[in-house]
Design a protein around this motif. Structure first.
Motif, PDB file in Angstrom:
ATOM      1  N   SER A 113       0.692  -1.318   0.038  1.00  0.00           N
ATOM      2  CA  SER A 113      -0.340   0.047   0.045  1.00  0.00           C
ATOM      3  C   SER A 113       0.847   1.330  -0.355  1.00  0.00           C
ATOM      4  O   SER A 113       0.271   2.436  -0.629  1.00  0.00           O
ATOM      5  CB  SER A 113      -1.186   0.224   0.874  1.00  0.00           C
ATOM      6  OG  SER A 113      -1.839   1.061   0.918  1.00  0.00           O
ATOM      7  N   SER A 197      -9.711   7.499   0.295  1.00  0.00           N
ATOM      8  CA  SER A 197     -10.313   6.203   0.173  1.00  0.00           C
ATOM      9  C   SER A 197     -10.995   6.139   1.807  1.00  0.00           C
ATOM     10  O   SER A 197     -11.850   6.006   2.222  1.00  0.00           O
ATOM     11  CB  SER A 197      -9.814   4.430   0.261  1.00  0.00           C
ATOM     12  OG  SER A 197      -8.666   4.860   1.045  1.00  0.00           O
ATOM     13  N   ALA A 200     -14.178   8.744   1.981  1.00  0.00           N
ATOM     14  CA  ALA A 200     -15.213   7.886   1.061  1.00  0.00           C
ATOM     15  C   ALA A 200     -15.780   6.668   2.070  1.00  0.00           C
ATOM     16  O   ALA A 200     -16.987   6.450   1.886  1.00  0.00           O
ATOM     17  CB  ALA A 200     -14.803   7.191  -0.287  1.00  0.00           C
ATOM     18  N   SER A 201     -15.162   6.703   3.466  1.00  0.00           N
ATOM     19  CA  SER A 201     -15.748   5.638   4.263  1.00  0.00           C
ATOM     20  C   SER A 201     -17.019   6.377   4.764  1.00  0.00           C
ATOM     21  O   SER A 201     -16.822   7.498   5.509  1.00  0.00           O
ATOM     22  CB  SER A 201     -14.949   4.848   4.353  1.00  0.00           C
ATOM     23  OG  SER A 201     -14.365   5.945   5.855  1.00  0.00           O
ATOM     24  N   ALA A 205     -14.029  -0.777   6.694  1.00  0.00           N
ATOM     25  CA  ALA A 205     -13.713  -1.314   5.227  1.00  0.00           C
ATOM     26  C   ALA A 205     -13.876  -2.938   6.220  1.00  0.00           C
ATOM     27  O   ALA A 205     -14.084  -3.100   7.464  1.00  0.00           O
ATOM     28  CB  ALA A 205     -12.630  -1.029   4.981  1.00  0.00           C
TER      29      ALA A 205
END
Length: 237
Positions: A113, A197, A200-201, A205
């Protein structure tokens, strides 16, 4: 309560800050030593000039903020830290005055990542060895640091966050399981580069998939970090 959460890059650390930031009784701060770290090392990071302009570069002033009045008059203070920021020139004696938690992640996932966003990362830049050093420092001082694995949080957020709250002596709040999309007011200026990311959460996850297949320098980096990860993984709650 002041919680210092020690992580490395790409390790659920921002989601954890949002989780605690969703509680009405917590103020949060995002990587308060980042500017001081860049000023001392001269490293060329994305948005480096903006980061240095946005925070104190004097580590003593950062420590004063961490141990001084909690922002917004809140009773509790969650401090998101990167363990690789704790280099010579940045004091560490203050850490025995806070509750310390170590957030870990499998090195293969971190290497995959982080290298997608930062070219040719080195072992000192992903924080694993520094996490062990800080853990040992706290143990030697008679403290009781906590270790939690981001993989376990992703598998079952409520169970693991309840367990973390219990271990540190904090009342559970289900608000920790969700947050508004779009980020947090305490985000560092670097959020525009790194936090797409998680912005947007609205919650954690789901469970992680298989470990990534790595080769070349990324595989070497993950391999070098594994001994430190394994030390802390054995201590995880």
């Amino acid at each position: 309560m002041r919680i210092a959460m020690w992580s490395g890059p790409r390790n659920l650390s921002t989601a954890m800050m949002y989780s605690f930031g969703a509680r009405p009784d917590f103020a949060v701060v995002d990587e308060p030593f980042y500017a001081a770290y860049l000023a001392l090392t001269g490293l060329d990071h994305p948005m480096g000039d903006a980061i240095i302009a946005s925070q104190p570069t004097d580590p003593a002033k950062v420590v004063d903020g961490l141990l001084g009045p909690i922002p917004d008059g809140k009773p509790h203070f969650y401090q998101k830290h990167m363990s690789q920021h704790m280099i010579p020139g940045i004091p560490g004696d203050w850490i025995t005055d806070v509750v310390n938690v170590f957030l870990i992640r499998h090195p293969a996932r971190v290497a995959a990542s982080f290298s997608a966003k930062y070219e040719n990362p080195t072992l000192p830049e992903i924080g694993f060895t520094q996490q062990v050093d800080l853990y040992d420092q706290l143990n030697a001082a008679g403290a009781r640091p906590v270790v939690i694995d981001s993989h376990d949080i992703r598998e079952d957020p409520e169970t693991m966050l309840r367990r973390l709250c219990d271990v540190v002596g904090l009342e559970w709040d289900p608000a920790m399981l969700s947050w508004p999309a779009g980020g947090h007011k305490s985000d560092g200026v670097w959020a525009a580069h790194w936090y797409g990311s998680v912005h947007a959460s609205t919650g954690f996850a789901g469970p992680e998939g298989p470990l990534p297949d790595l080769d070349g320098p990324r595989a070497d980096l993950a391999r070098a970090a594994m001994p430190s990860y394994e030390v802390l993984r054995a201590l995880a709650i």
